[in-house]
Design an enzyme around this catalytic site. Structure first.
Site, short mmCIF file in Angstrom:
data_model
loop_
_atom_site.label_atom_id
_atom_site.label_comp_id
_atom_site.label_asym_id
_atom_site.label_seq_id
_atom_site.Cartn_x
_atom_site.Cartn_y
_atom_site.Cartn_z
N THR A 259 35.48 37.93 31.70
CA THR A 259 34.59 39.06 31.44
C THR A 259 34.19 39.74 32.74
O THR A 259 34.16 39.12 33.81
CB THR A 259 33.29 38.62 30.76
OG1 THR A 259 32.56 37.74 31.63
CG2 THR A 259 33.55 37.92 29.43
N ASP A 260 33.89 41.01 32.62
CA ASP A 260 33.12 41.64 33.67
C ASP A 260 31.71 41.05 33.59
O ASP A 260 31.33 40.47 32.56
CB ASP A 260 33.08 43.16 33.48
CG ASP A 260 32.75 43.90 34.76
OD1 ASP A 260 32.19 43.28 35.69
OD2 ASP A 260 33.03 45.11 34.83
N TRP A 261 30.93 41.19 34.63
CA TRP A 261 29.62 40.57 34.71
C TRP A 261 28.66 41.29 33.75
O TRP A 261 28.19 42.39 34.02
CB TRP A 261 29.12 40.64 36.14
CG TRP A 261 29.58 39.50 37.01
CD1 TRP A 261 28.77 38.72 37.81
CD2 TRP A 261 30.91 38.98 37.20
NE1 TRP A 261 29.52 37.77 38.46
CE2 TRP A 261 30.82 37.90 38.12
CE3 TRP A 261 32.16 39.31 36.69
CZ2 TRP A 261 31.94 37.15 38.51
CZ3 TRP A 261 33.28 38.57 37.08
CH2 TRP A 261 33.15 37.52 37.98
#
Length: 771
Positions: free
Chosen positions: A303-305
């Site tokens: 995931t992106d953050w």
């Protein structure tokens, strides 16, 4: 520890996250303390067959998986944010600094000591080893912005730059670098366009693919991102992008496909936004069907953050790792995932596949065999790395106008005044998570006090590479500076100088988009006033993407220097003085006005919150992004894709095109017909039946030529660039009919054309492979 070896093939170029929720247990430990299955695992290498470097990475991953418990497998799929983040502590979630995380870094995933699995230490990146904000950030070397590297049209430079920042990451104690941004410039006002590689799938995919390849040559996993259609920052966490599958596969996804084939990234980072109703990080069509099935991607999806939204849905849709706890609303891939696997909502085989993919990427990129040894920044050759950054900047600078041969600067100019943008001390950098704090400056990394002052994506930062000092050294001429805040004073200074150079800037950064394409803070009026005072006015643009230029007719010359990185001041001076012949070409179209864009007003309301559902319809232009939209709609750009001037002249001749297998090979000659050495960028465009626009970029080649020198060149055209994607059969098809192959110096040019005829055919997804 093995010696740190820079792989020769690339580095040869260097010369030139219930109230008071329980904190996930692994956050406070480095390893998973599962019982040892066999005493032999503590003995020598023979008891760890996965450490046989002669085995295929997939085989090594299978061997180690046989020894792993479910708990150990799940250790690999959950990561932590190892930067002081008290703001993450709420009534429903908590954050503690993970033991053994690298301070001021992006992420940490614990390793498993008993099996020799190293931790994953993750650094933000894009143009170098980025650092989180703080009083003493890491100071490292910054490449120019990704869009500047794309403007070089030179894959070898992209790969050398990737290897340089990968090596600095390794020596800084990181083995995962969050670099590899491929999102197309579908929205020119996007605040992150500077991180990416332009508007064309072939150019963007090729340049970023080679950057990824360079990074991974240094025993560091690169992360191709943001998958996919993360093409604006306004409402980036919630916006729902609508796009048909054919248009998607022929535009943004094709860029990712090319980058995947060339760079073979160990990881893909899924985006914040929704795509056709589903979040990108739980989107079965994107992750399972396209990435893993159609493209055969063997690595893992992270995931992106803050881009995680579920446990069962995300895991079954293809997400392999949740990153940066506590950015998400819940630790979806910690205890919730363990429960989902144990109750059968997520098959155990899927949990094993998550671990398999992570392990494969770690084996394939040397993380087991070449473990990082903490921060060894004292071993970084900053001088050599600055030279790599400067070479990139030099080739990425685009000469847009040069009336009357004003450039290169003549030796007879006795006085030069530089105006604006702190050109006396440095060059501008883009903001956000990719920010590299510069080596060679003060410990804070700020050579100019932060002029943004609102927190993230600031600070607004300048690299300590002074254009003024570099011009003084290069010319021996008296060079002065005025800040440009007083327009009358700037005009007066310009009038008294032989040459006036206005450094104009448009600072952009992650999480914010620009309101329009004009230069901010009255700079258009400043340039106009200076140009009226001195007809020998040169404008140097420091921008992250295209801008409009109402003052263009009144200035003598324009350079697009982008965000030019660690050696940007020197690079700009060398191009201005002719020590370097400009060879950059635009990787994006510069529109004359936002009224000419597919969306004159950006979709979404920036005041909406994270529970809203804004939408954007990408079917308006479909696959006709950038220059294709302009050509299809008949709108004339200010400067076209592929455009750029030189201090010499080139001639193209002898174009021929022959079918080869399912593709085409174009052959032609390029000659330097001027008086100085330079680099031509030959561009091949293709057009034919059923395509989304009259022409597509089919291939390109950058050629260095001495005066009078000519060279025969061949360019292979990937068959997908002659095809349309059929969603029903999930295949690429060439329609029967007549096709045209054009040799050009930009998307608006057509030096020569030849025709070809194709019968209807379906092509294999063999793709373009890395060398």
């Amino acid at each position: 520890m093995p010696a740190v070896v820079a792989r020769k093939s690339v580095l040869a170029a260097w010369g030139t996250l219930a109230f008071c929720l329980v904190i996930p247990a692994a956050a406070a430990q480095t390893t998973n303390n599962a019982p040892v299955a066999a005493e032999a695992l503590r003995s020598g290498p023979a008891a760890r067959p996965w450490m046989d470097v002669g085995l295929d990475p997939a085989k090594r991953a299978e061997l180690i998986l046989r020894e792993m418990t479910l708990s150990e497998k799940l250790t690999l799929v959950f990561g932590y944010f190892p930067t002081e983040a008290a703001w993450q502590r709420t009534a429903t979630k908590n954050w503690v600094f993970p033991k053994d995380g690298r301070p001021a870094s992006a992420g940490y995933v614990p390793g498993i000591d008993r099996l020799g699995i190293p931790p994953q230490w993750q650094t933000d990146a894009g143009v170098g080893v980025a650092s989180q904000r703080g009083p003493t950030p890491r100071l490292r070397t910054s490449l120019p912005a990704g869009i500047a590297t794309a403007a070089t049209w030179n894959p070898e430079l992209a790969e050398a730059g990737g290897a340089m920042i990968g090596h600095e990451a390794f020596l800084s104690g990181f083995n995962v670098q969050l670099a590899g941004g491929v999102n197309l410039t579908r929205e020119p006002r996007n605040g992150r366009n500077f991180e990416y590689a332009g508007e064309d799938p072939l150019l963007a995919g090729t340049m970023v693919g080679h950057t990824i390849k360079g990074i991974q040559s240094q025993y560091v996993v690169s992360t191709m991102k943001h998958f996919a259609f993360n093409d604006q920052e306004t409402n980036r966490f919630t916006i729902d992008v609508s796009i048909g599958e054919q248009a998607a596969r022929q535009s943004d996804l094709l860029a990712f496909e090319f980058a995947n084939e060339i760079g073979r990234p160990g990881s893909v980072m899924c985006a914040y936004n929704r795509v056709n109703g589903a979040y990108a990080c739980e989107n079965d069509w994107l992750l399972n069907k396209t990435l893993k099935h159609d493209w055969g991607f063997q690595g893992y999806v992270m995931t992106d953050w803050g881009a995680g939204h579920s446990t069962t849905q995300a895991a079954n849709a293809g997400l392999d790792q949740e990153s940066g706890w506590a950015f998400d609303r819940s630790p979806y891939f910690e205890e919730a995932l363990r429960e989902a696997v144990n109750n059968g909502h997520v098959p155990e085989a899927r949990a094993t596949d998550m671990a398999r993919r992570i392990l494969w990427a770690m084996f394939a990129n040397g993380l087991f065999d070449h473990p990082v040894a903490g921060d060894r920044a004292d071993a970084i050759d900053y001088a050599a790395n600055a030279a790599v950054a400067r070479a990139d900047a030099e080739e990425g600078i685009v000469l847009l106008k040069n009336a009357g041969g004003l450039l290169p600067l003549a030796n007879t100019a006795r006085s030069i005044v530089l105006i604006g943008s702190h050109a006396d001390v440095g060059v501008l950098s883009g903001g956000g998570s990719s920010q590299v704090y510069p080596h060679g400056g003060p410990p804070s990394g700020l050579v100019v006090p932060d002029e943004y002052g609102k927190g993230f994506p600031g600070p607004k930062l300048y690299h300590p590479s002074s254009p003024m000092m570099a011009l003084q050294a290069a010319t021996g001429t008296r060079v002065t500076y005025v800040d440009g805040k007083d327009v009358k004073a700037a005009a007066a200074a310009a009038k008294s100088a032989d040459v006036a150079i206005v450094f104009a800037e448009q600072w952009t950064g992650e999480s914010i988009d620009v309101p329009n394409l004009n230069l901010p803070d009255g700079q258009d009026a400043l340039i106009d006033a200076v140009a009226r005072a001195n007809r020998h006015t040169i404008v140097v643009l420091e921008t992250g993407g295209p801008v409009v230029m109402p003052w263009l007719p009144r200035v003598g010359a324009v350079l697009e220097a982008w965000y030019s990185g660690a050696g940007g001041g020197e690079a700009i001076a060398r191009v201005l003085t002719g020590k370097v012949n400009p060879s950059g070409r635009l990787p994006v179209t510069f529109p004359g006005s936002t009224t000419r864009l597919p969306r004159p007003k950006m979709d979404g309301d920036p005041k909406l919150d994270r529970d809203a559902h804004p939408a954007s319809d990408y079917n308006v232009e479909g696959a006709a992004v950038g220059y294709k939209w302009f050509e299809r709609s008949g709108a004339k750009p200010l400067f076209p894709f592929g455009y750029g001037l030189s201090y010499t002249t080139f001639a193209f001749s002898g174009l021929s095109a022959q079918r080869q297998d399912t593709g085409v090979v174009a052959r032609f000659k390029v000659a330097n017909t001027g008086k100085v050495a330079g680099q031509a960028v030959a561009q091949i465009y293709v057009g034919g039946a059923g395509l989304e626009a009259p022409r597509r970029l089919g291939g390109f080649r950058k050629i260095r030529l001495a005066p009078g020198e000519s060279r025969s060149v061949s360019v292979a055209i990937d068959p997908r660039l002659l095809s349309t994607f059929d969603p029903k059969s999930r295949s690429w098809r060439i329609a029967a009919g007549d096709y045209r192959v054009d040799l050009a110096s930009s998307s608006a040019d057509r030096a020569q054309s030849v025709g070809l005829r194709f019968d209807e055919s379906t092509i294999e997804q063999t793709g373009i492979k890395g060398e």
